[in-house]
Write an enzyme that holds these catalytic residues in place. Structure first.
Site, PDB file in Angstrom:
ATOM      1  N   ASP A 160       0.836  -1.206   0.000  1.00  0.00           N
ATOM      2  CA  ASP A 160       0.000   0.000   0.000  1.00  0.00           C
ATOM      3  C   ASP A 160       0.872   1.258   0.000  1.00  0.00           C
ATOM      4  O   ASP A 160       1.804   1.367   0.795  1.00  0.00           O
ATOM      5  CB  ASP A 160      -0.897   0.041   1.228  1.00  0.00           C
ATOM      6  CG  ASP A 160      -1.902  -1.096   1.256  1.00  0.00           C
ATOM      7  OD1 ASP A 160      -2.192  -1.649   0.173  1.00  0.00           O
ATOM      8  OD2 ASP A 160      -2.390  -1.432   2.354  1.00  0.00           O
ATOM      9  N   ASP A 189      -0.420  -3.507  -4.458  1.00  0.00           N
ATOM     10  CA  ASP A 189      -1.742  -3.645  -3.858  1.00  0.00           C
ATOM     11  C   ASP A 189      -2.478  -2.319  -3.983  1.00  0.00           C
ATOM     12  O   ASP A 189      -2.585  -1.775  -5.077  1.00  0.00           O
ATOM     13  CB  ASP A 189      -1.628  -4.110  -2.410  1.00  0.00           C
ATOM     14  CG  ASP A 189      -2.958  -4.640  -1.876  1.00  0.00           C
ATOM     15  OD1 ASP A 189      -3.889  -4.838  -2.675  1.00  0.00           O
ATOM     16  OD2 ASP A 189      -3.069  -4.858  -0.668  1.00  0.00           O
ATOM     17  N   ASP A 193      -5.502   2.575   1.418  1.00  0.00           N
ATOM     18  CA  ASP A 193      -6.299   1.557   2.079  1.00  0.00           C
ATOM     19  C   ASP A 193      -6.592   1.923   3.532  1.00  0.00           C
ATOM     20  O   ASP A 193      -5.688   2.343   4.271  1.00  0.00           O
ATOM     21  CB  ASP A 193      -5.574   0.208   2.047  1.00  0.00           C
ATOM     22  CG  ASP A 193      -5.751  -0.506   0.707  1.00  0.00           C
ATOM     23  OD1 ASP A 193      -6.271   0.116  -0.232  1.00  0.00           O
ATOM     24  OD2 ASP A 193      -5.366  -1.688   0.616  1.00  0.00           O
ATOM     25  N   ARG A 242     -11.709  -0.420  -7.391  1.00  0.00           N
ATOM     26  CA  ARG A 242     -11.577   0.163  -6.057  1.00  0.00           C
ATOM     27  C   ARG A 242     -11.236   1.655  -6.113  1.00  0.00           C
ATOM     28  O   ARG A 242     -10.143   2.082  -5.772  1.00  0.00           O
ATOM     29  CB  ARG A 242     -10.526  -0.573  -5.224  1.00  0.00           C
ATOM     30  CG  ARG A 242     -10.797  -2.046  -5.053  1.00  0.00           C
ATOM     31  CD  ARG A 242      -9.777  -2.691  -4.118  1.00  0.00           C
ATOM     32  NE  ARG A 242     -10.037  -4.124  -3.979  1.00  0.00           N
ATOM     33  CZ  ARG A 242      -9.331  -4.949  -3.203  1.00  0.00           C
ATOM     34  NH1 ARG A 242      -8.320  -4.459  -2.495  1.00  0.00           N
ATOM     35  NH2 ARG A 242      -9.631  -6.223  -3.145  1.00  0.00           N
TER      36      ARG A 242
END
Length: 506
Positions: A160, A189, A193, A242
């Protein structure tokens, strides 16, 4: 109070502070700190970061950790200015009573009241993620975080760019550039997040690009303790999905520009509620809905523009909001905000979003606004008032540590330094004739940032105290004409290392 000339020279990021026992002008920028948080970060008591605390400059990840670890406590306010490239090679774990750091990431764990801001020619976190855990009241501004991997080499932060988890509150991330070079198969990733009870967060004026995953809020369908997140004036570009994924909780998305969302965009699921207004979606697929699950989320939509957006058919685990999105819930927003017309969002976001863009903002007029009257914190340091008077002067002081030199503080080289023989001592700059001075700048070596605590500035021959305070940096006082000015270190954490002792005329 406007920044002194020396403060502008040294920091170009815009904030001023008053020390209780004398005038101490912070090295960081007032507009960078005083330009307040927006969105949900203004709730729950607000987000102020390190405002009012000491300001230090860091050029390595180790120096960032050192600054955190030398505070009086884990909640002592601090503003950390970052310049240069931060990577695995210059980042290591530092221990101390006020921190909990790590080798492979910038660790903001179990702490509060911190501002991390890029200054000068910019701050780049290269393959090194920023991790926020069990923390609150954190501001991150004007930085680039790129190519953080969870597999391959080197790895950092679970892949992240910026990750938050476990009881995190009041975070403002602003004017950042978060980017990868592919998706999970390439080792990356998420870019942004949030999970495990993270709340009251704003992401504003930022760029998220070239990643398979933009970011998530909630790590699983059962992780519904997150929420109250605002996304505004961001650009999502070349993102697989996302943008973000929202599980439970409430999120507010306004005035964002979404370009080339390949598979899906805002994925509201597992009881989530999203307010989506005045955004511009272009050349994308399934930009809003519930995807990859049958646990539905909801949304409130108004005045969004869908430019060349395609929609898939509804079916099992696939519930797009389009082709004609309508609201399925109502979300009340507790803070004030100004909406740009959606038609101008691409231009406004292009002019304001990302690191090193001048920290410009929008007030709803579709015209980018400068952050305030102070200098742009992304401008390279300049010298608006004349030269550093220490260059060409002389230097002496109290007993010096072995291998160091008094002259190292007046040579213009941050790679050399003077240290006292103990934890306290003094260093002086002197001239052959009377010289008028109104400010000094004490610049610590990169591996000793935050070591200097209490100090006094003294007119050596008159033996009068010009200023007292804590922490290195820019110190201003009433103009005084003298031949020798002494900086006395009266308290420290670790070994003080003065790389440069700069002096400036009014």
């Amino acid at each position: 109070m406007r920044k002194s000339v020396a403060a502008r020279l040294c920091a170009a990021a815009a904030a001023s502070a008053l020390a209780a026992t004398g005038l101490v002008v912070s090295m960081s920028g007032a507009s960078a700190v005083s330009a307040g948080a927006t969105g949900y970060a203004t709730q729950n008591g607000g987000t102020t970061g390190g405002a009012g605390g000491q300001t230090v400059r860091a050029t390595t990840g180790t120096a960032i950790h050192q600054a955190l670890c030398t505070r009086a406590s884990s909640s002592t306010p601090i503003i950390i200015e970052v310049e240069g490239t931060i990577n695995h090679g210059n980042t290591s774990k530092v221990s101390g009573p006020s921190c909990n750091t790590a080798d492979d990431k910038i660790e903001l764990k179990q702490i509060s009241n911190v501002t991390l801001i890029g200054v000068g020619r910019g701050a780049v976190f290269d393959q090194l993620g920023i991790h926020i855990r069990e923390a609150n009241n954190i501001i991150i501004r004007n930085v680039t975080v790129r190519n953080v991997k969870k597999s391959g080499s080197p790895t950092s932060n679970g892949g992240d760019a910026i990750g938050m988890e476990k009881d995190v509150r009041n975070i403002w991330v602003d004017h950042t550039t978060l980017e990868a070079s592919g998706g999970e198969s390439e080792g990356y990733d998420g870019l942004f997040d949030l999970k495990d009870n993270t709340q009251y967060v704003t992401l504003s004026y930022s760029i998220l690009r070239n990643s398979g995953r933009g970011g998530l809020i909630g790590s699983s369908e059962s992780d519904r303790s997150n929420g109250f997140i605002t996304f505004h004036h961001n650009r999502y570009e070349n993102i697989g999905s996302r943008a973000p994924l929202l599980r439970g909780g409430v999120a507010h998305m306004y005035n964002n520009h979404y370009v080339n969302l390949e598979n899906s965009g805002i994925n509201s699921r597992a009881g989530a509620r999203a307010k989506v207004e005045n955004n511009y979606f272009k050349d994308s697929k399934d930009v809003l809905g519930t995807f990859y699950t049958n646990e539905m989320g909801t949304w409130q939509v108004s005045r969004n523009i869908f430019d060349n957006v395609t929609w898939s058919s509804r079916g099992n685990q696939n519930y797009p909001a389009g082709p004609n999105p309508t609201s399925t819930t109502s979300v009340s927003i507790p803070y004030s905000y100004s909406l740009d017309d959606p038609s101008c969002v691409p231009a406004v976001v292009a002019a304001t979003a990302g690191a090193n863009t001048g920290m410009k903002v929008s007030d709803g007029s579709c015209t980018p606004q400068n952050p305030g009257p102070d200098p742009d914190p992304t401008d390279p340091p300049t010298d608006p008032s004349g030269p550093n008077l220490s260059i060409g002067a002389g230097a002496d002081g109290s007993s010096k540590a072995s291998g160091t030199s008094y002259g190292n503080v007046i040579d213009g080289d941050m790679g050399s330094y003077w240290s006292p023989s103990g934890s306290t001592g003094s260093i002086s700059v002197k001239w052959s004739r009377p010289t008028t001075v109104s400010s000094i700048n004490i610049r610590e070596a990169s591996d000793a940032v935050g070591n200097i605590r209490s100090w006094r500035v003294i007119d050596h021959h008159a033996n009068t105290v010009l200023a007292t305070g804590t922490g290195a940096g820019v110190i201003s006082f009433s103009p005084v004409t003298l031949e020798k000015i002494r900086f006395e270190i009266t308290g420290s954490n670790g070994t003080p290392k003065v790389a440069e002792y700069e002096t400036y005329a009014p």
